[in-house]
Design a protein around this motif. Structure first.
Motif, PDB file in Angstrom:
ATOM      1  N   GLY A 125       0.829  -1.208   0.000  1.00  0.00           N
ATOM      2  CA  GLY A 125       0.000   0.000   0.000  1.00  0.00           C
ATOM      3  C   GLY A 125       0.855   1.247   0.000  1.00  0.00           C
ATOM      4  O   GLY A 125       1.745   1.424  -0.845  1.00  0.00           O
ATOM      5  N   ASP A 126       0.613   2.135   0.975  1.00  0.00           N
ATOM      6  CA  ASP A 126       1.387   3.370   1.049  1.00  0.00           C
ATOM      7  C   ASP A 126       2.592   3.239   1.970  1.00  0.00           C
ATOM      8  O   ASP A 126       3.176   4.236   2.386  1.00  0.00           O
ATOM      9  N   HIS A 127       2.975   2.006   2.298  1.00  0.00           N
ATOM     10  CA  HIS A 127       4.145   1.760   3.143  1.00  0.00           C
ATOM     11  C   HIS A 127       5.074   0.724   2.504  1.00  0.00           C
ATOM     12  O   HIS A 127       4.681   0.014   1.568  1.00  0.00           O
ATOM     13  N   THR A 128       6.283   0.655   3.030  1.00  0.00           N
ATOM     14  CA  THR A 128       7.247  -0.371   2.656  1.00  0.00           C
ATOM     15  C   THR A 128       7.582  -1.183   3.900  1.00  0.00           C
ATOM     16  O   THR A 128       7.912  -0.607   4.943  1.00  0.00           O
ATOM     17  N   LEU A 129       7.454  -2.498   3.812  1.00  0.00           N
ATOM     18  CA  LEU A 129       7.817  -3.371   4.919  1.00  0.00           C
ATOM     19  C   LEU A 129       9.266  -3.792   4.732  1.00  0.00           C
ATOM     20  O   LEU A 129       9.618  -4.411   3.725  1.00  0.00           O
ATOM     21  N   VAL A 130      10.108  -3.422   5.690  1.00  0.00           N
ATOM     22  CA  VAL A 130      11.533  -3.735   5.615  1.00  0.00           C
ATOM     23  C   VAL A 130      11.846  -4.843   6.610  1.00  0.00           C
ATOM     24  O   VAL A 130      11.677  -4.664   7.824  1.00  0.00           O
ATOM     25  N   VAL A 131      12.259  -5.985   6.099  1.00  0.00           N
ATOM     26  CA  VAL A 131      12.632  -7.121   6.939  1.00  0.00           C
ATOM     27  C   VAL A 131      14.144  -7.106   7.098  1.00  0.00           C
ATOM     28  O   VAL A 131      14.883  -7.054   6.109  1.00  0.00           O
ATOM     29  N   GLY A 132      14.606  -7.131   8.355  1.00  0.00           N
ATOM     30  CA  GLY A 132      16.031  -7.060   8.610  1.00  0.00           C
ATOM     31  C   GLY A 132      16.523  -8.225   9.448  1.00  0.00           C
ATOM     32  O   GLY A 132      15.823  -8.692  10.364  1.00  0.00           O
ATOM     33  N   ARG A 133      17.727  -8.700   9.128  1.00  0.00           N
ATOM     34  CA  ARG A 133      18.380  -9.717   9.941  1.00  0.00           C
ATOM     35  C   ARG A 133      19.091  -9.019  11.098  1.00  0.00           C
ATOM     36  O   ARG A 133      19.821  -8.046  10.893  1.00  0.00           O
ATOM     37  N   VAL A 134      18.885  -9.506  12.305  1.00  0.00           N
ATOM     38  CA  VAL A 134      19.492  -8.898  13.488  1.00  0.00           C
ATOM     39  C   VAL A 134      20.945  -9.363  13.593  1.00  0.00           C
ATOM     40  O   VAL A 134      21.231 -10.560  13.676  1.00  0.00           O
ATOM     41  N   LEU A 135      21.850  -8.380  13.593  1.00  0.00           N
ATOM     42  CA  LEU A 135      23.280  -8.666  13.674  1.00  0.00           C
ATOM     43  C   LEU A 135      23.775  -8.643  15.112  1.00  0.00           C
ATOM     44  O   LEU A 135      24.645  -9.436  15.483  1.00  0.00           O
ATOM     45  N   THR A 136      23.256  -7.721  15.914  1.00  0.00           N
ATOM     46  CA  THR A 136      23.581  -7.660  17.340  1.00  0.00           C
ATOM     47  C   THR A 136      22.323  -7.302  18.106  1.00  0.00           C
ATOM     48  O   THR A 136      21.433  -6.628  17.584  1.00  0.00           O
ATOM     49  N   ALA A 137      22.250  -7.751  19.343  1.00  0.00           N
ATOM     50  CA  ALA A 137      21.119  -7.420  20.218  1.00  0.00           C
ATOM     51  C   ALA A 137      21.659  -7.182  21.617  1.00  0.00           C
ATOM     52  O   ALA A 137      22.503  -7.938  22.102  1.00  0.00           O
ATOM     53  N   GLY A 138      21.170  -6.121  22.249  1.00  0.00           N
ATOM     54  CA  GLY A 138      21.633  -5.801  23.590  1.00  0.00           C
ATOM     55  C   GLY A 138      20.512  -5.297  24.460  1.00  0.00           C
ATOM     56  O   GLY A 138      19.475  -4.832  23.975  1.00  0.00           O
ATOM     57  N   VAL A 139      20.723  -5.403  25.771  1.00  0.00           N
ATOM     58  CA  VAL A 139      19.756  -4.902  26.752  1.00  0.00           C
ATOM     59  C   VAL A 139      20.524  -3.963  27.680  1.00  0.00           C
ATOM     60  O   VAL A 139      20.917  -4.348  28.788  1.00  0.00           O
ATOM     61  N   PRO A 140      20.738  -2.717  27.230  1.00  0.00           N
ATOM     62  CA  PRO A 140      21.567  -1.801  28.014  1.00  0.00           C
ATOM     63  C   PRO A 140      20.913  -1.298  29.283  1.00  0.00           C
ATOM     64  O   PRO A 140      21.603  -0.883  30.213  1.00  0.00           O
ATOM     65  N   SER A 141      19.583  -1.310  29.367  1.00  0.00           N
ATOM     66  CA  SER A 141      18.906  -0.779  30.548  1.00  0.00           C
ATOM     67  C   SER A 141      17.769  -1.700  30.954  1.00  0.00           C
ATOM     68  O   SER A 141      16.922  -2.052  30.132  1.00  0.00           O
ATOM     69  N   ALA A 142      17.757  -2.073  32.215  1.00  0.00           N
ATOM     70  CA  ALA A 142      16.679  -2.916  32.736  1.00  0.00           C
ATOM     71  C   ALA A 142      15.704  -2.107  33.579  1.00  0.00           C
ATOM     72  O   ALA A 142      14.773  -2.656  34.163  1.00  0.00           O
ATOM     73  N   ASP A 143      15.933  -0.794  33.658  1.00  0.00           N
ATOM     74  CA  ASP A 143      15.101   0.055  34.515  1.00  0.00           C
ATOM     75  C   ASP A 143      13.929   0.631  33.730  1.00  0.00           C
ATOM     76  O   ASP A 143      14.045   0.985  32.552  1.00  0.00           O
ATOM     77  N   GLY A 144      12.791   0.749  34.412  1.00  0.00           N
ATOM     78  CA  GLY A 144      11.626   1.398  33.817  1.00  0.00           C
ATOM     79  C   GLY A 144      10.843   0.484  32.903  1.00  0.00           C
ATOM     80  O   GLY A 144      11.274  -0.623  32.547  1.00  0.00           O
ATOM     81  N   GLY A 145       9.680   0.974  32.497  1.00  0.00           N
ATOM     82  CA  GLY A 145       8.813   0.223  31.606  1.00  0.00           C
ATOM     83  C   GLY A 145       8.907   0.753  30.195  1.00  0.00           C
ATOM     84  O   GLY A 145       9.597   1.733  29.919  1.00  0.00           O
ATOM     85  N   PRO A 146       8.188   0.136  29.271  1.00  0.00           N
ATOM     86  CA  PRO A 146       8.249   0.555  27.871  1.00  0.00           C
ATOM     87  C   PRO A 146       7.381   1.776  27.601  1.00  0.00           C
ATOM     88  O   PRO A 146       6.373   2.008  28.274  1.00  0.00           O
ATOM     89  N   LEU A 147       7.754   2.528  26.590  1.00  0.00           N
ATOM     90  CA  LEU A 147       6.899   3.590  26.068  1.00  0.00           C
ATOM     91  C   LEU A 147       5.929   2.943  25.090  1.00  0.00           C
ATOM     92  O   LEU A 147       6.334   2.152  24.234  1.00  0.00           O
ATOM     93  N   THR A 148       4.648   3.255  25.232  1.00  0.00           N
ATOM     94  CA  THR A 148       3.643   2.676  24.342  1.00  0.00           C
ATOM     95  C   THR A 148       2.872   3.792  23.642  1.00  0.00           C
ATOM     96  O   THR A 148       2.909   4.960  24.052  1.00  0.00           O
ATOM     97  N   TYR A 149       2.169   3.397  22.576  1.00  0.00           N
ATOM     98  CA  TYR A 149       1.351   4.343  21.807  1.00  0.00           C
ATOM     99  C   TYR A 149      -0.045   3.755  21.697  1.00  0.00           C
ATOM    100  O   TYR A 149      -0.230   2.636  21.209  1.00  0.00           O
ATOM    101  N   PHE A 150      -1.046   4.519  22.197  1.00  0.00           N
ATOM    102  CA  PHE A 150      -2.413   4.007  22.242  1.00  0.00           C
ATOM    103  C   PHE A 150      -3.379   5.164  22.065  1.00  0.00           C
ATOM    104  O   PHE A 150      -3.267   6.191  22.740  1.00  0.00           O
ATOM    105  N   ARG A 151      -4.310   5.006  21.116  1.00  0.00           N
ATOM    106  CA  ARG A 151      -5.333   6.016  20.826  1.00  0.00           C
ATOM    107  C   ARG A 151      -4.712   7.392  20.575  1.00  0.00           C
ATOM    108  O   ARG A 151      -5.154   8.408  21.082  1.00  0.00           O
ATOM    109  N   GLY A 152      -3.642   7.394  19.786  1.00  0.00           N
ATOM    110  CA  GLY A 152      -3.051   8.646  19.336  1.00  0.00           C
ATOM    111  C   GLY A 152      -2.170   9.344  20.334  1.00  0.00           C
ATOM    112  O   GLY A 152      -1.783  10.500  20.100  1.00  0.00           O
ATOM    113  N   ARG A 153      -1.799   8.677  21.436  1.00  0.00           N
ATOM    114  CA  ARG A 153      -0.968   9.318  22.460  1.00  0.00           C
ATOM    115  C   ARG A 153       0.095   8.348  22.964  1.00  0.00           C
ATOM    116  O   ARG A 153      -0.106   7.131  22.966  1.00  0.00           O
ATOM    117  N   TYR A 154       1.233   8.924  23.379  1.00  0.00           N
ATOM    118  CA  TYR A 154       2.257   8.128  24.068  1.00  0.00           C
ATOM    119  C   TYR A 154       1.780   7.871  25.479  1.00  0.00           C
ATOM    120  O   TYR A 154       1.274   8.773  26.157  1.00  0.00           O
TER     121      TYR A 154
END
Length: 229
Positions: free
Chosen positions: A196-225
């Protein structure tokens, strides 16, 4: 993110011949009903082509409102433009580019693949069509300002947007990885799929890290963070 094709029936339907007189015995009736016409053409089902745009009865506003009820995580996708002169080892590096995204998901564990949805023609879409290396920082609930900054439209350059954000450069792709992010990934494009009006980009993960274990995730719901509660 057409009218159905019309098909015409060739030939003219013949008027079926009159039925035999009621006085005629059933035993003498032909094996086929008299109304059957061997020259009668078969009625073909109209072939329906896929409608363009939204399905009938679904407006862009209705579609957007329905999908806004699907909570999503928020990531910052980053990449680095190629140097102005790739053949000159002393040429200055290209500019860093960033884009806030909510259309991001894991695809496969073996091999490790992720997918990000980019608006067709956006700067990030054009850049990843030119070079295949990019990174993802999974933003925490305290990084709403980063998400808002890189979601602004119509900006000419991202250079100033990175100035007061702590980050390190990924060893595999050289793109910025945001400090304080819940997780970081470095990726190489495996496949680009127009959708459609977007491009789906599939990527192979080369490295993965978890630099911070503090706090929760930022989410997006009903047009707001938002934050998880």
């Amino acid at each position: 993110m057409c009218r159905a094709a019309e098909t015409s029936v060739s030939g003219v339907l013949k008027t079926p011949p009159a039925l035999s007189s009621p006085s005629r015995s059933a035993a003498s009736s032909p094996s086929r009903p008299a109304a059957y016409s061997p020259s009668r053409p078969a009625l073909s089902s109209p072939s329906l082509s896929a409608p363009a745009g939204h399905a009938e009865g679904v407006t862009a506003d209705e579609f957007r409102a329905a999908l806004s009820r699907l909570a999503a995580g928020v990531v910052l996708v980053t990449a680095q433009e190629p140097p102005l002169d790739p053949d000159d080892p002393n040429a200055p590096l290209g500019e860093d580019v960033g884009m806030t995204a909510t259309g991001f998901m894991s695809v496969s564990l073996d091999p490790p693949l992720v997918l990000v949805s980019l608006r067709t023609g956006a700067r990030m879409d054009d850049l990843l069509a030119e070079q295949p290396l990019w990174a993802v920082s999974v933003l925490s609930e305290s990084q709403r300002h980063i998400a808002g900054r890189f979601a602004m439209k119509g900006r000419v350059s991202d250079r100033l947007l990175f100035e007061d954000i702590p980050y390190v450069r990924g060893e595999a792709v050289g793109a910025p990885l945001v400090g304080g992010a819940l997780a970081t990934l470095e990726c190489r494009t495996e496949q680009r799929v127009p959708a459609g009006d977007h491009t789906l980009v599939v990527g192979r993960v080369l490295t993965a890290g978890v630099p911070s274990a503090d706090g929760g995730p930022l989410t997006y719901f009903r047009g707001r963070y938002r934050q998880l509660r």
